[in-house]
Write an enzyme that holds these catalytic residues in place. Structure first.
Site, PDB file in Angstrom:
ATOM      1  N   SER A 123       7.082  -0.856   2.174  1.00 38.98           N
ATOM      2  CA  SER A 123       6.934  -0.159   0.904  1.00 38.98           C
ATOM      3  C   SER A 123       8.031   1.132   0.577  1.00 38.98           C
ATOM      4  CB  SER A 123       5.552   0.520   0.665  1.00 38.98           C
ATOM      5  OG  SER A 123       5.454   1.789   1.586  1.00 38.98           O
ATOM      6  N   ASP A 124       7.944   1.753  -0.354  1.00 43.34           N
ATOM      7  CA  ASP A 124       8.742   2.913  -0.663  1.00 43.34           C
ATOM      8  C   ASP A 124       7.621   3.890  -0.204  1.00 43.34           C
ATOM      9  OD1 ASP A 124      10.803   4.837  -0.868  1.00 43.34           O
ATOM     10  OD2 ASP A 124      11.560   4.125  -2.594  1.00 43.34           O
ATOM     11  N   TRP A 125       8.299   5.326   0.073  1.00 36.94           N
ATOM     12  CA  TRP A 125       7.724   6.348   0.428  1.00 36.94           C
ATOM     13  C   TRP A 125       6.409   6.342  -0.460  1.00 36.94           C
ATOM     14  CZ3 TRP A 125       9.844  10.226   3.788  1.00 36.94           C
ATOM     15  CH2 TRP A 125       9.404  11.312   4.072  1.00 36.94           C
ATOM     16  N   GLU A 126       5.200   6.090   0.356  1.00 41.36           N
ATOM     17  CA  GLU A 126       3.794   6.342  -0.345  1.00 41.36           C
ATOM     18  C   GLU A 126       3.478   5.438  -1.670  1.00 41.36           C
ATOM     19  OE1 GLU A 126       3.261  10.613  -0.704  1.00 41.36           O
ATOM     20  OE2 GLU A 126       2.262  10.590   1.271  1.00 41.36           O
TER      21      GLU A 126
END
Ligand code: BGC
Length: 761
Positions: free
Chosen positions: A289-292
């Protein structure tokens, strides 16, 4: 007899059918020793540890003992599969030791970091690297970044960023390969090869990550994180092309993007993750995923809570969660409730283990201390200088002011970017150090001798609105033979979440340039910025204009080399350069519209007559106050010599879909200096089931020619190169009439045409 045969046939078909029904991972493991290894590791893992593999954490502070102890404990329990941004090699090895020796499954950790355009040796920002139009050089830069980063224990970079962008307002255009799918695809492949090397398990290789999948660069209005609305054919033909190229080059991982794409956040987007990435492209690495970005699906209004977000992301196919804890907190419970199955989790873990095995982490989990820390070596710096030279795009050169002669008595170096070592590194250069950076001021002093260089910044920084430095700047300018003004934007004005609505020179830089121009001394302006900067209002006050992007560690010497003619400006624009921000999105490969502007003369808005009929100005697709043309087209870049194109020849003008077309042109250097021309090949498909772009880049070659030398340049065009997705989403090349151009940029060139007709014998 007959019945025996039918019985055998039946058995054969049943077994075939059973084979088809078994999970592909089972079939793979029967044949592939790597898959068997993965399965044997998986077999010794409990549910919690499997979930742990999907977690990527960051270490908040190395100084905080409590956090360190908590982190150790988490690794011991198998709750973490990867860390990002751990930079202390002793800490890395200690965590790795716990993972390998003390955790139940003994699976090594994977340490990742954003190594985007270099590590300690910083290369030009990726938009600048794209301006080199030199995939080989980009591959070299990525290989150097990998060599340097691995000495620091990093085995995974979150690069290349290959988001097509048609919008210079978007701050992350700085990180992107520009607007064109062909150029971006070549760059994507080059980065992957450079980072990953011949063999991923080599201790100088790092796993690459194609990001941000997908459509992130189409953020509406250029505002970061904004929705992307892209019809599927466009998505596939333009935005996904570099991702497919990265996949074909063997990229290990994909990172999902923050945006929603056509209403569905990428982190829960089954079309992207399942249908395209896994089913059509058969990608076997893992998706992070990307950050959160998984939990942000709640803010998107796509998920009710963290559990729902974990459910949607895991079911869509995100294998690893960066920073967020939704998988850690909810995957177990989702499995218990039957919303997700353990065999689905197994496949996520398999994807992750596959890359850990390919990296050789099971054999060599620790930081490689056998090599010296080869950073900033002479060869690395030389490649950084070369790539910066090749990224420099000369946009204007009135009366051939450039290159400057060494015989100048005095040179005035002015401007906020002339000596800004940190700023010239650009966005995403975590590990570059301003102390290692060579600025234009230093390089020009070195080149000419200190006594010839009069320096004053004029403005303390790009947005400085104070005019206290003006009089000093003007006085210095009056004493000089030429003014070298270094302006633009600091690194912080581009990059993530740093979009701008006005993309002209910030602050009062334009005013200062005007004041300098009044002295009568010729003005050379070098822009350092993370995006094209609109210069419409100032261009007449500038004699020569060069775009240097943020050129990295060796930017200064590279710029000096080009200004003084020791090297030529090697770059060409990888993006269309607008006149005014309101023209955006502006890109060369646009459809024609039903009312195209036909070389119409553009009337300045002040001169538009009053009281005349609505249609008297022509009902075509343009802006009353900005026409339709960009300031500089895609592919543009001047040289220090001149080139002539002759004899455009096509091997045939009538071909079938099975044929290949050869296009040749003779290019000669008609000037008095040696030089490199980037010969570009464009085509246009005149009629399509979906409207086709007015031009599409299909090839280019960098050609070095001595004065008077000429060369026949040949391109091979396969009919597959002309394919696009039609209304039924089939990837097809349609018969019909095509134009072809060879030239210096997307607006020029010699034109020919050919027809594809499948009925010819
Ligand atoms: C960015 C990614 C980056 C990640 C880790 C995110 O905010 O969008 O491009 O790789 O942070 O630093």
């Amino acid at each position: 007899m007959k019945s025996t045969i039918s019985y055998i046939l039946l058995l054969f078909f049943i077994s075939l059918l059973l084979m088809q029904c078994r999970p592909s991972s089972d079939r793979k493991s029967e044949i592939d020793p790597l898959e068997r290894k993965i399965d044997s590791v998986l077999a010794r893992m409990g549910l919690e540890e499997k979930i742990g593999q999907t977690a990527q954490r960051r270490v908040l502070s190395l100084e905080n003992d409590l956090i360190i102890e908590e982190t150790r404990e988490a690794v011991r329990k198998g709750e973490v599969g990867s860390f990002l941004n751990v930079m202390n090699t002793d800490m890395m090895d200690e965590l790795q030791r716990i993972a390998v020796e003390e955790s139940h499954s003994g699976v090594p950790l994977l340490f990742g970091r954003d190594v985007i355009h270099g590590f300690r040796t910083v290369f030009p920002i990726p938009l600048g690297l794209a301006a080199t139009w030199d995939p080989g050089l980009v591959e070299e830069s990525a290989a150097i970044a990998a060599q340097e980063a691995t000495t620091n224990g990093i085995r995974w970079t979150f690069a290349p960023m290959i988001d097509i962008s048609r919008d210079a307002r978007w701050g992350r255009i700085a990180e992107s390969p520009g607007e064109d799918p062909y150029l971006a695809s070549l760059m994507a492949g080059a980065y992957v090869k450079g980072f990953q090397g011949e063999n991923l398990s080599s201790r100088t290789s790092i796993a690459a990550c194609a990001k941000h999948y997908a459509g992130y660069g189409a953020a509406e209005g250029g505002r970061d994180y904004n929705s992307a609305i892209i019809y599927e054919q466009l998505l596939r033909d333009i935005y996904l092309a570099p991702f497919k190229a990265a996949k074909d080059a063997g990229v290990s991982t994909f990172m999902i993007s923050f945006n929603d794409l056509n209403g569905v956040p990428a982190s829960g987007n089954r079309l992207l993750l399942k249908t395209i990435l896994r089913d059509e492209w058969d990608f076997d690495g893992f998706v992070v995923s990307d950050w959160e970005s998984i939990t942000e699906m709640i803010d998107h209004g796509f998920c009710t809570d963290e559990r729902d977000a974990a459910d949607k992301a895991a079911n869509a196919g995100v294998d690893m969660e960066m920073v967020g804890r939704s998988y850690e907190n909810h995957l177990g419970e989702l499995i218990q409730e039957g919303r997700f199955s353990e065999s689905q989790l197994d496949n996520m873990v398999r994807n992750i283990l596959r890359i850990k095995f390919r990296l050789g982490l099971f054999e060599n989990p620790y930081v490689d201390r056998s090599r010296d820390k080869v950073v900033l070596s002479d060869t690395h710096l030389a490649t950084a200088r070369k790539s910066a030279i090749q990224s420099l795009v000369l946009l204007k050169n009135k009366n051939n002011l450039l290159p400057l002669s060494d015989g100048l008595k005095k040179v005035a170096v002015i401007g906020p970017m002339a000596d800004a070592p940190y700023e010239q590194l650009g966005t995403w250069s975590f590990d570059g150090d301003r102390k290692d950076t060579r600025t234009p001021l230093h390089a020009i002093r070195e080149h000419l001798g200190k006594e010839k260089v009069l320096y004053t910044p004029g403005l303390a920084f790009s947005r400085d609105r104070s005019m206290v430095g003006y009089s000093q700047a003007v006085s210095v300018a009056k004493q000089a033979d030429v003014i070298l003004f270094f302006g633009g934007e600091e690194a912080i004005l581009s990059g993530e979440a740093h979009s701008r609505a006005d993309i002209s020179l910030p602050g009062v830089q334009e005013d200062l340039i005007r004041e300098l121009k009044k002295t009568g001394t010729p003005v050379v302006t070098v822009i350092m910025a993370g995006r094209p900067i609109t210069v419409n209002d100032i261009i007449d006050d500038i004699d020569a204009l060069m775009m240097a992007w943020h050129p990295g560690t060796m930017g200064g010497p590279a710029i000096a080399d080009v200004l003084f003619g020791e090297a030529e400006p090697g770059g060409r624009l990888p993006v269309t350069w607008p006149c005014v921000v309101g023209q955006i999105p502006i890109y060369y490969n646009h459809p024609n519209t039903g009312r195209p502007p036909l070389n119409e003369t553009f009337i300045p808005i002040e001169e538009i007559p009053i009281g005349v009929g609505q249609s008297s100005l022509g009902n075509t697709s343009h802006y009353l106050d900005a026409g339709y043309l960009p300031h500089f087209p895609f592919g543009y870049g001047l040289t220090y010599t001149t080139f002539d194109y002759r004899n455009l020849k096509l091997s045939d003008t009538l071909i079938t879909l099975k044929d290949t077309l050869r296009v040749s042109v003779t290019v000669s250097n008609t000037g008095s200096r040696e030089g490199t021309e980037v010969v570009q090949l464009y085509v246009r498909d005149h009629v399509g089931d979906i409207v086709r772009p007015v031009r599409e880049l299909k090839g280019f070659q960098r050609v070095f020619l001595q004065p008077g030398e000429k060369k026949k340049i040949c391109f091979v065009l396969h009919t597959d190169d002309l394919a696009f997705h039609n209304q039924d989403m089939e990837h097809v090349t349609e018969p019909g009439i095509f134009s072809v151009w060879t030239g210096r940029n997307a607006h020029e060139g010699l034109e020919g045409s050919f027809t594809i007709d499948n009925d010819i014998k």
